[in-house]
Write a protein that holds these residues in place. Structure first.
Motif, PDB file in Angstrom:
ATOM      1  N   SER A 172       0.814  -1.218   0.000  1.00 23.20           N
ATOM      2  CA  SER A 172       0.000   0.000   0.000  1.00 23.20           C
ATOM      3  C   SER A 172       0.845   1.264   0.000  1.00 23.20           C
ATOM      4  O   SER A 172       0.494   2.258  -0.644  1.00 23.20           O
ATOM      5  CB  SER A 172      -0.939   0.002   1.206  1.00 23.20           C
ATOM      6  N   HIS A 173       1.971   1.285   0.731  1.00 22.55           N
ATOM      7  CA  HIS A 173       2.757   2.513   0.782  1.00 22.55           C
ATOM      8  C   HIS A 173       3.382   2.831  -0.581  1.00 22.55           C
ATOM      9  O   HIS A 173       3.456   3.986  -0.999  1.00 22.55           O
ATOM     10  CB  HIS A 173       3.842   2.399   1.859  1.00 22.55           C
ATOM     11  N   LYS A 174       3.798   1.795  -1.314  1.00 26.14           N
ATOM     12  CA  LYS A 174       4.351   2.016  -2.644  1.00 26.14           C
ATOM     13  C   LYS A 174       3.255   2.401  -3.641  1.00 26.14           C
ATOM     14  O   LYS A 174       3.461   3.255  -4.524  1.00 26.14           O
ATOM     15  CB  LYS A 174       5.062   0.750  -3.110  1.00 26.14           C
ATOM     16  N   LEU A 175       2.056   1.820  -3.484  1.00 31.70           N
ATOM     17  CA  LEU A 175       0.948   2.179  -4.360  1.00 31.70           C
ATOM     18  C   LEU A 175       0.505   3.618  -4.133  1.00 31.70           C
ATOM     19  O   LEU A 175       0.198   4.348  -5.089  1.00 31.70           O
ATOM     20  CB  LEU A 175      -0.222   1.217  -4.123  1.00 31.70           C
ATOM     21  N   ARG A 176       0.495   4.054  -2.859  1.00 35.20           N
ATOM     22  CA  ARG A 176       0.102   5.434  -2.561  1.00 35.20           C
ATOM     23  C   ARG A 176       1.094   6.418  -3.168  1.00 35.20           C
ATOM     24  O   ARG A 176       0.717   7.473  -3.692  1.00 35.20           O
ATOM     25  CB  ARG A 176      -0.009   5.626  -1.060  1.00 35.20           C
ATOM     26  N   ARG A 177       2.386   6.091  -3.092  1.00 36.06           N
ATOM     27  CA  ARG A 177       3.389   6.964  -3.698  1.00 36.06           C
ATOM     28  C   ARG A 177       3.232   7.003  -5.213  1.00 36.06           C
ATOM     29  O   ARG A 177       3.389   8.054  -5.845  1.00 36.06           O
ATOM     30  CB  ARG A 177       4.784   6.476  -3.300  1.00 36.06           C
ATOM     31  N   HIS A 178       2.881   5.878  -5.810  1.00 37.63           N
ATOM     32  CA  HIS A 178       2.650   5.833  -7.255  1.00 37.63           C
ATOM     33  C   HIS A 178       1.441   6.686  -7.654  1.00 37.63           C
ATOM     34  O   HIS A 178       1.487   7.438  -8.648  1.00 37.63           O
ATOM     35  CB  HIS A 178       2.440   4.377  -7.689  1.00 37.63           C
ATOM     36  N   LYS A 213      -1.232  13.942  -9.396  1.00 37.20           N
ATOM     37  CA  LYS A 213      -0.450  15.160  -9.650  1.00 37.20           C
ATOM     38  C   LYS A 213      -0.984  15.957 -10.834  1.00 37.20           C
ATOM     39  O   LYS A 213      -0.818  17.176 -10.910  1.00 37.20           O
ATOM     40  CB  LYS A 213       1.006  14.769  -9.912  1.00 37.20           C
ATOM     41  N   VAL A 214      -1.642  15.325 -11.770  1.00 39.41           N
ATOM     42  CA  VAL A 214      -2.120  15.986 -12.984  1.00 39.41           C
ATOM     43  C   VAL A 214      -3.641  15.849 -13.099  1.00 39.41           C
ATOM     44  O   VAL A 214      -4.176  15.669 -14.182  1.00 39.41           O
ATOM     45  CB  VAL A 214      -1.431  15.395 -14.233  1.00 39.41           C
ATOM     46  N   CYS A 266      -8.724  12.111 -12.309  1.00 35.64           N
ATOM     47  CA  CYS A 266      -7.322  11.710 -12.406  1.00 35.64           C
ATOM     48  C   CYS A 266      -7.040  11.127 -13.780  1.00 35.64           C
ATOM     49  O   CYS A 266      -7.934  10.631 -14.470  1.00 35.64           O
ATOM     50  CB  CYS A 266      -6.993  10.692 -11.321  1.00 35.64           C
ATOM     51  N   ILE A 267      -5.772  11.168 -14.151  1.00 35.73           N
ATOM     52  CA  ILE A 267      -5.390  10.649 -15.457  1.00 35.73           C
ATOM     53  C   ILE A 267      -5.444   9.126 -15.436  1.00 35.73           C
ATOM     54  O   ILE A 267      -5.125   8.488 -14.429  1.00 35.73           O
ATOM     55  CB  ILE A 267      -3.991  11.168 -15.846  1.00 35.73           C
ATOM     56  N   LYS A 290      -5.091  17.744 -20.682  1.00 35.19           N
ATOM     57  CA  LYS A 290      -5.781  18.377 -19.558  1.00 35.19           C
ATOM     58  C   LYS A 290      -6.424  19.689 -19.975  1.00 35.19           C
ATOM     59  O   LYS A 290      -7.563  19.995 -19.575  1.00 35.19           O
ATOM     60  CB  LYS A 290      -4.793  18.602 -18.411  1.00 35.19           C
ATOM     61  N   THR A 291      -5.747  20.481 -20.792  1.00 34.01           N
ATOM     62  CA  THR A 291      -6.310  21.757 -21.237  1.00 34.01           C
ATOM     63  C   THR A 291      -7.549  21.544 -22.103  1.00 34.01           C
ATOM     64  O   THR A 291      -8.518  22.301 -22.013  1.00 34.01           O
ATOM     65  CB  THR A 291      -5.258  22.551 -22.031  1.00 34.01           C
ATOM     66  N   ASP A 292      -7.527  20.495 -22.928  1.00 32.37           N
ATOM     67  CA  ASP A 292      -8.710  20.189 -23.730  1.00 32.37           C
ATOM     68  C   ASP A 292      -9.872  19.746 -22.855  1.00 32.37           C
ATOM     69  O   ASP A 292     -11.033  20.052 -23.150  1.00 32.37           O
ATOM     70  CB  ASP A 292      -8.380  19.106 -24.758  1.00 32.37           C
ATOM     71  N   MET A 293      -9.580  19.007 -21.783  1.00 34.55           N
ATOM     72  CA  MET A 293     -10.642  18.595 -20.871  1.00 34.55           C
ATOM     73  C   MET A 293     -11.261  19.799 -20.162  1.00 34.55           C
ATOM     74  O   MET A 293     -12.489  19.880 -19.998  1.00 34.55           O
ATOM     75  CB  MET A 293     -10.078  17.604 -19.849  1.00 34.55           C
ATOM     76  N   ILE A 294     -10.438  20.765 -19.762  1.00 34.19           N
ATOM     77  CA  ILE A 294     -10.977  21.970 -19.105  1.00 34.19           C
ATOM     78  C   ILE A 294     -11.850  22.752 -20.072  1.00 34.19           C
ATOM     79  O   ILE A 294     -12.940  23.214 -19.709  1.00 34.19           O
ATOM     80  CB  ILE A 294      -9.810  22.830 -18.578  1.00 34.19           C
TER      81      ILE A 294
END
Length: 615
Positions: free
Chosen positions: A54-60, A67-68, A78-79, A116-120
């Motif tokens: 879980s800790h590695k998955l959360r960091r991923h 993040k994006v 999320c992407i 992301k800009t196209d989605m906005i």
């Protein structure tokens, strides 16, 4: 909006959003458990990211997916790296060796978008179209005692069907006054608002003119028709969805607490179709842009002595900013001049006259207004080929000097050489004149009709439009010495310039019958007097001011021109313009006569030195 769900992440703060109607390939955001308590990423395929703790998955998730993210109304999109989209082919064109593209899922329509800009931008289009919960809030606006609901995007005509422009209020009031004048001549008046949008104009007609008009509002958009019906309920106006009662019979007279309820017919139909199918007494055309595509249908079934009002908002082509579009839409060649607004008005009238002539009908211009945002033309329709020929004869070319701005209409059969009264072609090398048009060379105003419009504006308390109507009356008479009379002495029935002026006091039936008879033949009375027509075009006093001279005040200069024996008036087209029958040379000579030389620097220093010596 399609219901979405939020699922907390491992940290308890991050959230995912998914759509129940989306394919299950990335809809299930639960963390799948494998052997030995390991978890797989719900947004990545197993071959790209294997199951881990879980800790590695959360960091991923934090470094790649969260993040994006794209946020919208409290949801985070999320992407996604799952194979939800089509495989992007490789350079060799092989789909099997291609790669999947990372993408976002829209929470409104479930579409997948890579950037992301196209989605906005995509989400903003949903908001502008009113497809989200936040965009369903209505705004109530009141104008002339009529309430209408407006969407938040009512100011963007490219993205909204229910477009409403607050700056077009003078246009709506001028159209209302012209319809009120026609309602005094015949009763009831079959009137059409061909482009309803919010229905504000047709609702104002029905609410204030009541049984004198039978209003039909049409629009091709289902959203507009729905909003027009809601606005009818908001103003206590009954919506008539059936066929109209014949003109001779009395319509329904419903009353609520002693107050009569107006009836409006709301139709979902193209404007060209309804104008081909049914006759009307009054037609108003106000599309977004040019109205040339609807003129043929408007003149096909309009009744004799009816009125057509045309509002054109394509100011870029009318004001010579896009001459190629002007030639394509209006069939006229124009350039930018000092009198470009009147040039635009005459160009629209010429287009209207050609459309009427194709239906064997002529026109009489009642009103032509060109302001910052629109050009409004109101014409009366005269049936018959003779009237059509008379209107066609008033379409002429205009000779315009590009050096001194002198202009004159070409007469039929005359040669072009030596037509302009200026001598620029002889004193300057090359050609200085250019042919513009064809344009309308007749008058742009009807004095009697404008006076009746002023009475209607006073009756319905339209204080904002009264100064503009008064300016139009002065301009049509082209005489600054005349003044308008207001009060009870002005409210009497008059006949001016062959036009019956019906005012607010209309009590006796015999007077009504007499006015109806006279208004039926007023076109024949008006036929002839060229002396009553105002001079075409105007001169700007700032454009022709003399360098190094202080010109007189505008009102003083109008008085000087009147004393010189010319007809003069101010114009609504330009606040510094002067409409006169004087030529440009005569205009400049009077201006030079009453201009005062400015003080030079030398004289100013001498006066200052003398002042110091005296001190």
């Amino acid at each position: 909006m399609i219901p979405c769900k939020q699922v907390p992440g491992e940290s308890g703060k991050e959230t995912f959003s998914y759509n129940r109607k989306r394919p299950l390939c990335c809809a299930d955001f639960c963390l799948f458990r494998s052997k030995a308590g390991r978890k797989s990423c719900p947004l990545c395929p197993e071959e790209k990211f294997k199951a881990c703790y879980s800790h590695k998955l959360r960091r991923h998730l934090q470094n790649l997916h969260w993040k994006v993210y794209a946020e919208f109304e409290g949801y985070r999109m999320c992407i996604c790296h799952l194979p939800c989209r089509n495989v992007k082919p490789s350079l060799s064109g092989d789909h099997a060796s291609g790669r999947h593209v990372a993408h976002y899922h829209c929470i409104v329509c479930s579409v997948t978008i890579a950037r992301k800009t196209d989605m906005i931008s995509h989400l903003k289009r949903h908001v502008n179209k009113g497809e989200t919960e936040a965009s369903q809030a209505y705004e109530i606006m009141k104008e002339l005692g009529t309430n209408v609901q407006l969407l938040p995007n009512h100011t963007t005509p490219q993205k909204s069907d229910t477009y409403f422009n607050r700056k077009m209020k003078p246009n709506r009031q001028l159209v209302f006054c012209s319809l009120a004048v026609l309602a005094e001549e015949r009763n009831p008046v079959e009137c059409l608002d061909a482009f309803g949008a919010t229905g504000i104009m047709g609702l104002q007609w029905a609410k204030h003119l009541l049984n004198a008009v039978r209003v039909t509002i049409t629009d091709i958009s289902e959203t507009c028709v729905k909003m027009i019906k809601e606005n009818c309920k908001l103003n206590n106006i009954r919506v008539d969805g059936g066929m109209r009662v014949p003109r001779g019979s009395d319509g329904p007279s419903d009353e609520v607490e002693g107050v009569p309820i107006a009836t409006v017919e709301v139709v979902k139909m193209d404007a060209n179709v309804i104008m081909h199918l049914r006759p009307f007494d009054y037609i108003h055309l106000d599309p977004f842009g040019t109205a040339v595509n609807y003129l043929d249908a408007a003149f096909r079934n309009v009744r004799n002595l009816g009125i057509i009002s045309v509002t054109s908002t394509d100011t870029s082509s009318l004001y010579a900013k896009s001459p190629n579009v002007t030639l394509r839409h209006y069939g006229c060649h124009i350039v930018r001049t000092e009198y470009y607004k009147e040039l635009a008005a005459r160009m629209v009238v010429a287009t209207v006259a050609r459309a009427a002539a194709r239906c064997n009908k002529g026109i009489e211009v009642l009103l032509a207004v060109a302001l910052e945002h629109f050009v409004l033309v109101v014409v009366r329709v005269l049936r018959g080929p003779v009237q059509a020929d008379e209107s066609a004869k008033k379409l002429r070319k205009l000779m315009h000097c590009q050096w001194c701005e002198e202009r004159v209409f070409l007469k039929q059969g005359n040669m072009v050489d030596d037509t302009l009264p200026c001598n620029c072609h002889g004193s300057l090398p090359g050609k200085t004149a250019v042919q513009l048009g064809p344009l309308w060379s007749g008058p742009l105003f009807n004095t009697g009709f404008l006076r009746r419009m002023l009475s209607a504006a006073v009756k319905h308390s339209m204080d904002d439009i009264q100064p503009l109507v008064k300016t139009l009356i002065y301009e049509s008479e082209c005489n600054t010495l005349k003044s308008l009379v207001h009060g009870p002495s002005a409210l009497t029935n008059q006949v001016e310039c062959g036009v019956v002026i019906k005012t607010l006091n209309t009590g006796e039936e015999s007077g009504k019958r007499k006015i109806a008879d006279e208004s039926g033949n007023f076109v024949k009375k008006l036929k002839s007097d060229a002396a009553l027509d105002h001079p075409p075009f105007y001169y700007s006093i700032h454009r022709h001011s003399i360098r190094g001279m202080n010109m007189p005040k505008l009102n003083k200069f109008l008085q000087y021109l009147t004393e010189a024996g010319f007809r003069v008036s101010r114009t609504h087209f330009d606040p510094t313009g002067v409409r006169t029958d004087a030529t440009l040379l005569q205009f400049k000579s009077v201006l030079a006569k009453y201009s005062v030389p400015t003080c030079t620097n030398a004289s100013a220093t001498q006066t200052s030195v003398s002042m110091e010596k005296t001190v």
